[in-house]
Design a protein around this motif. Structure first.
Motif, PDB file in Angstrom:
ATOM      1  N   ASP A  99      -4.314 -20.964 -43.067  1.00 35.45           N
ATOM      2  CA  ASP A  99      -3.982 -19.792 -42.258  1.00 35.45           C
ATOM      3  C   ASP A  99      -4.879 -19.726 -41.014  1.00 35.45           C
ATOM      4  OD1 ASP A  99      -2.560 -17.287 -41.825  1.00 35.45           O
ATOM      5  OD2 ASP A  99      -4.496 -16.334 -42.232  1.00 35.45           O
ATOM      6  N   ARG A 101      -6.303 -22.257 -39.482  1.00 35.00           N
ATOM      7  CA  ARG A 101      -5.913 -23.334 -38.562  1.00 35.00           C
ATOM      8  C   ARG A 101      -4.614 -23.004 -37.822  1.00 35.00           C
ATOM      9  NH1 ARG A 101      -5.826 -28.312 -42.154  1.00 35.00           N
ATOM     10  NH2 ARG A 101      -7.192 -27.349 -43.651  1.00 35.00           N
ATOM     11  N   LEU A 102      -3.665 -22.380 -38.535  1.00 38.77           N
ATOM     12  CA  LEU A 102      -2.398 -22.024 -37.899  1.00 38.77           C
ATOM     13  C   LEU A 102      -2.573 -20.894 -36.894  1.00 38.77           C
ATOM     14  CD1 LEU A 102       0.048 -22.193 -40.947  1.00 38.77           C
ATOM     15  CD2 LEU A 102      -0.181 -23.832 -39.071  1.00 38.77           C
TER      16      LEU A 102
END
Length: 104
Positions: A99, A101-102
């Motif tokens: 989450d 990284r996104l």
């Protein structure tokens, strides 16, 4: 007003006929009923290093199975026997990392 026509029309150039760039012309004395063939254009393709790498990866993946059947069977057996343990903390940690990284 009258127009007077004299002589014959000027010869048509090869440029007017669209023969520019063909690289071939009819020779003097050859029959005019034979068509002059144009040289075929040479197509070429040059791949980037990334494209070459992707082709190699595609060939490698095409030779391997989509999943590891032995690993799937081992997981089935451990689930059936009740010995498979889920590490909830590891799963939650990886989900939070993904989450983050996104979200970027």
């Amino acid at each position: 007003m009258t127009n007077r026509i004299e002589g014959t029309a000027a010869p048509v150039s090869s440029r007017a006929l669209g023969a520019v760039g063909t690289g071939q012309v009819g020779r003097a004395g050859e029959p005019r009923d034979k068509a002059v063939e144009a040289a075929a254009p040479a197509d070429s393709l040059r791949l980037t290093g990334e494209a070459t790498g992707l082709q190699a990866l595609q060939r490698d993946l095409a030779t391997k199975p989509a999943f590891d059947e032995a690993k799937v069977n081992a997981l089935r057996e451990s689930i059936a026997s009740g010995s498979y343990k889920v590490d909830a903390e590891a799963i939650a940690s990886r989900m939070l990392d993904l989450d983050a990284r996104l979200a970027g």
